[in-house]
Design a protein around this motif. Structure first.
Motif, mmCIF file in Angstrom:
data_model
loop_
_atom_site.group_PDB
_atom_site.id
_atom_site.type_symbol
_atom_site.label_atom_id
_atom_site.label_comp_id
_atom_site.label_asym_id
_atom_site.label_seq_id
_atom_site.Cartn_x
_atom_site.Cartn_y
_atom_site.Cartn_z
ATOM 1 N N ALA A 230 0.830 -1.207 0.000
ATOM 2 C CA ALA A 230 0.000 0.000 0.000
ATOM 3 C C ALA A 230 0.862 1.254 0.000
ATOM 4 C CB ALA A 230 -0.936 -0.010 1.211
ATOM 5 N N ILE A 231 1.943 1.254 0.774
ATOM 6 C CA ILE A 231 2.840 2.414 0.798
ATOM 7 C C ILE A 231 3.486 2.613 -0.570
ATOM 8 C CG2 ILE A 231 4.921 3.406 1.812
ATOM 9 C CD1 ILE A 231 2.534 3.458 3.677
ATOM 10 N N ALA A 232 3.854 1.521 -1.213
ATOM 11 C CA ALA A 232 4.456 1.615 -2.543
ATOM 12 C C ALA A 232 3.455 2.196 -3.543
ATOM 13 C CB ALA A 232 4.932 0.240 -3.008
ATOM 14 N N GLU A 233 2.194 1.800 -3.433
ATOM 15 C CA GLU A 233 1.175 2.342 -4.331
ATOM 16 C C GLU A 233 0.905 3.807 -4.030
ATOM 17 O OE1 GLU A 233 -1.847 2.429 -7.347
ATOM 18 O OE2 GLU A 233 0.103 1.483 -7.009
ATOM 19 N N ALA A 234 0.922 4.184 -2.747
ATOM 20 C CA ALA A 234 0.776 5.596 -2.386
ATOM 21 C C ALA A 234 1.914 6.418 -2.986
ATOM 22 C CB ALA A 234 0.746 5.750 -0.864
ATOM 23 N N ASP A 235 3.126 5.881 -2.919
ATOM 24 C CA ASP A 235 4.280 6.569 -3.517
ATOM 25 C C ASP A 235 4.103 6.730 -5.023
ATOM 26 O OD1 ASP A 235 6.015 7.220 -1.392
ATOM 27 O OD2 ASP A 235 6.703 5.140 -1.247
ATOM 28 N N ARG A 236 3.570 5.684 -5.675
ATOM 29 C CA ARG A 236 3.376 5.763 -7.119
ATOM 30 C C ARG A 236 2.383 6.860 -7.490
ATOM 31 N NH1 ARG A 236 0.025 4.667 -11.085
ATOM 32 N NH2 ARG A 236 -1.618 3.906 -9.688
ATOM 33 N N LEU A 237 1.244 6.909 -6.787
ATOM 34 C CA LEU A 237 0.247 7.943 -7.067
ATOM 35 C C LEU A 237 0.802 9.332 -6.798
ATOM 36 C CD1 LEU A 237 -3.076 6.412 -5.665
ATOM 37 C CD2 LEU A 237 -2.460 6.790 -8.056
ATOM 38 N N TYR A 238 1.572 9.454 -5.721
ATOM 39 C CA TYR A 238 2.169 10.746 -5.391
ATOM 40 C C TYR A 238 3.087 11.224 -6.518
ATOM 41 C CZ TYR A 238 5.170 14.135 -3.005
ATOM 42 O OH TYR A 238 5.883 15.252 -2.668
ATOM 43 N N LYS A 239 3.878 10.321 -7.061
ATOM 44 C CA LYS A 239 4.768 10.684 -8.161
ATOM 45 C C LYS A 239 3.985 11.084 -9.406
ATOM 46 C CE LYS A 239 8.487 7.757 -6.438
ATOM 47 N NZ LYS A 239 9.226 6.461 -6.604
ATOM 48 N N GLU A 240 2.801 10.514 -9.598
ATOM 49 C CA GLU A 240 1.982 10.864 -10.753
ATOM 50 C C GLU A 240 1.437 12.291 -10.644
ATOM 51 O OE1 GLU A 240 1.592 9.438 -13.514
ATOM 52 O OE2 GLU A 240 2.205 7.358 -13.200
ATOM 53 N N VAL A 241 1.077 12.705 -9.436
ATOM 54 C CA VAL A 241 0.478 14.039 -9.287
ATOM 55 C C VAL A 241 1.507 15.115 -8.963
ATOM 56 C CG1 VAL A 241 -1.789 13.196 -8.598
ATOM 57 C CG2 VAL A 241 -0.080 13.654 -6.833
ATOM 58 N N LEU A 242 2.726 14.716 -8.613
ATOM 59 C CA LEU A 242 3.716 15.708 -8.202
ATOM 60 C C LEU A 242 3.990 16.774 -9.265
ATOM 61 C CD1 LEU A 242 5.522 16.655 -5.938
ATOM 62 C CD2 LEU A 242 7.306 15.099 -6.758
ATOM 63 N N PRO A 243 4.081 16.444 -10.559
ATOM 64 C CA PRO A 243 4.334 17.507 -11.542
ATOM 65 C C PRO A 243 3.271 18.598 -11.537
ATOM 66 C CG PRO A 243 4.803 15.374 -12.519
ATOM 67 C CD PRO A 243 4.149 15.104 -11.193
ATOM 68 N N VAL A 244 2.012 18.219 -11.441
ATOM 69 C CA VAL A 244 0.974 19.247 -11.443
ATOM 70 C C VAL A 244 0.980 20.028 -10.139
ATOM 71 C CG1 VAL A 244 -0.968 17.823 -10.607
ATOM 72 C CG2 VAL A 244 -1.397 19.742 -12.132
ATOM 73 N N ILE A 245 1.291 19.384 -9.014
ATOM 74 C CA ILE A 245 1.400 20.101 -7.744
ATOM 75 C C ILE A 245 2.511 21.148 -7.827
ATOM 76 C CG2 ILE A 245 1.956 19.913 -5.292
ATOM 77 C CD1 ILE A 245 0.724 17.118 -5.317
ATOM 78 N N VAL A 246 3.646 20.759 -8.381
ATOM 79 C CA VAL A 246 4.769 21.695 -8.539
ATOM 80 C C VAL A 246 4.364 22.855 -9.436
ATOM 81 C CG1 VAL A 246 7.095 21.973 -9.456
ATOM 82 C CG2 VAL A 246 6.538 19.972 -8.054
ATOM 83 N N PHE A 247 3.668 22.551 -10.531
ATOM 84 C CA PHE A 247 3.220 23.595 -11.452
ATOM 85 C C PHE A 247 2.314 24.587 -10.736
ATOM 86 C CE2 PHE A 247 0.479 25.424 -14.710
ATOM 87 C CZ PHE A 247 1.372 25.737 -15.725
ATOM 88 N N PHE A 248 1.351 24.091 -9.974
ATOM 89 C CA PHE A 248 0.437 24.967 -9.237
ATOM 90 C C PHE A 248 1.161 25.748 -8.145
ATOM 91 C CE2 PHE A 248 -3.449 21.987 -9.978
ATOM 92 C CZ PHE A 248 -3.581 22.479 -11.264
ATOM 93 N N SER A 249 2.183 25.155 -7.548
ATOM 94 C CA SER A 249 2.802 25.734 -6.349
ATOM 95 C C SER A 249 3.847 26.800 -6.650
ATOM 96 C CB SER A 249 3.460 24.616 -5.519
ATOM 97 O OG SER A 249 2.512 23.666 -5.105
ATOM 98 N N GLN A 250 4.114 27.075 -7.917
ATOM 99 C CA GLN A 250 5.146 28.054 -8.228
ATOM 100 C C GLN A 250 4.819 29.420 -7.642
ATOM 101 O OE1 GLN A 250 6.893 27.599 -12.408
ATOM 102 N NE2 GLN A 250 4.994 26.436 -12.571
ATOM 103 N N THR A 251 3.567 29.845 -7.774
ATOM 104 C CA THR A 251 3.106 31.100 -7.186
ATOM 105 C C THR A 251 1.646 30.941 -6.785
ATOM 106 O OG1 THR A 251 2.337 32.035 -9.289
ATOM 107 C CG2 THR A 251 4.640 32.480 -8.669
ATOM 108 N N VAL A 252 1.190 31.813 -5.889
ATOM 109 C CA VAL A 252 -0.220 31.800 -5.499
ATOM 110 C C VAL A 252 -1.104 32.112 -6.699
ATOM 111 C CG1 VAL A 252 -1.974 32.955 -4.095
ATOM 112 C CG2 VAL A 252 0.254 32.378 -3.093
ATOM 113 N N THR A 253 -0.670 33.055 -7.542
ATOM 114 C CA THR A 253 -1.479 33.413 -8.712
ATOM 115 C C THR A 253 -1.618 32.233 -9.671
ATOM 116 O OG1 THR A 253 0.501 34.375 -9.736
ATOM 117 C CG2 THR A 253 -1.006 35.882 -8.607
ATOM 118 N N ALA A 254 -0.565 31.448 -9.817
ATOM 119 C CA ALA A 254 -0.643 30.268 -10.680
ATOM 120 C C ALA A 254 -1.600 29.242 -10.096
ATOM 121 C CB ALA A 254 0.740 29.658 -10.872
ATOM 122 N N THR A 255 -1.568 29.073 -8.788
ATOM 123 C CA THR A 255 -2.504 28.155 -8.130
ATOM 124 C C THR A 255 -3.934 28.563 -8.425
ATOM 125 O OG1 THR A 255 -0.931 27.742 -6.340
ATOM 126 C CG2 THR A 255 -3.230 27.189 -5.919
#
Length: 312
Positions: A232-257
């Motif tokens: 389950a932890i390995a699957e959680a890690d996999r899902l996290y890696k899938e969404v991390l790029p979009v989280i980073v994109f949103f997190s660059q600035t508040v206005t971008a979010t």
């Protein structure tokens, strides 16, 4: 310190939706609540940065609190951020939140910079002692002008019984050190869109308060983490890696979010309304295309598809 935990899970913090006249859109706000509940929200929060709270007057903030309280009708825990500039203002707003059905309130620091930390500790403590609901302190050194050290947060937690929750948005390592001092009895929620979600869960956070855009993937990550098996932890890690790029994109600035996060939320709700209140960052074709690539296959709320579908 020891208390039984009361609040945990993924609590999306709602966007403000506006109609063509620039007023709050009642129907869109109700749709957002229902979409979040359908997708598994364990709680709901209002009046954060993504709610464009700095562009709302006090009457609009009260209106959102009342609307969401009415729509939730106690189905999940409800938290309200108090952003008034004075102690009486935050106390009065917390009382109004309680009347609207809130279960706890989140206190933000006053917009007065340059004071000794003890002044901010007293500010929070005075409000907490006068609140009838459990209190969370929002500590966000990344997006707010004022934040507290772990020493200041420890002082608040030790001296004020009503302070039971921390919206701890500092680095996960700092949150882990704070938990070593104050123990497991308090509920720690991370934020920042889930940027360090797996690390904060490992550090002992009870949950996360992200924007709604991809929060249902966070719900699955949280569920898998709670199962706790290596698979389950390995699957959680996999899902996290899938969404991390979009989280980073949103997190660059508040206005971008605000711009792109609200776009994704509206799209996934089936709503042709991602209007922002000026001043705001206008979406570009490049930005939209970038986000579309990152969320390809995500689907509507409550209907995860493709690589975002959990395998356990």
């Amino acid at each position: 310190m020891s208390r039984s935990k009361r609040y945990s899970g993924i609590y999306p913090i709602l966007y403000s939706f506006f109609d063509t006249d620039g007023n709050l859109d009642r129907d869109a706000m109700r749709l957002q609540v229902e979409a979040c509940l359908k997708a598994g929200a364990q709680g709901i929060v209002v009046l954060g940065i993504v709610t464009e709270v700095n562009k709302l007057d006090v009457n609009e903030r009260r209106r959102i609190v009342d609307w969401v309280g009415e729509d939730l009708a106690g189905r999940v825990p409800y938290a309200v951020t108090c952003v008034e500039p004075s102690i009486p203002g935050q106390v009065a707003f917390a009382k109004a939140a309680k009347e609207a059905g809130a279960d706890w309130v989140i206190l933000q620091p006053p917009a007065v910079k340059g004071l000794a930390e003890g002044e901010y500790v007293r500010f929070f403590g005075d409000i907490a002692d006068r609140c009838e609901l459990p209190v969370a302190i929002q500590n966000n050194p990344f997006n707010l002008d004022i934040s507290l050290s772990n020493t200041g947060l420890t002082t608040l937690l030790r001296n004020h019984e009503n302070i039971q929750i921390l919206k701890a948005e500092g680095p996960a390592e700092s949150v882990a050190r704070l938990r070593e001092v104050v123990g497991d009895g308090y509920d720690f929620f991370s934020g920042r869109g889930g940027l360090e979600l797996m690390t904060t869960l490992h550090s002992g956070c009870s949950g996360c308060i992200p924007a709604p855009d991809i929060f249902d993937v966070h719900v699955e990550i949280y569920r898998l983490f709670a199962i706790g098996t290596p698979e389950a932890i390995a699957e959680a890690d996999r899902l996290y890696k899938e969404v991390l790029p979009v989280i980073v994109f949103f997190s660059q600035t508040v206005t971008a979010t605000l711009t792109y996060g609200k776009y994704v939320t509206a799209k996934r709700m089936g709503l042709a309304n991602d209007r922002l209140r000026a001043p705001a960052l206008n979406a570009t074709e490049f930005g939209i295309a970038s986000v579309e690539r990152m969320i390809e296959g995500l689907g509507a709320f409550g209907e995860l598809n493709g690589r975002f579908t959990p395998r356990l």
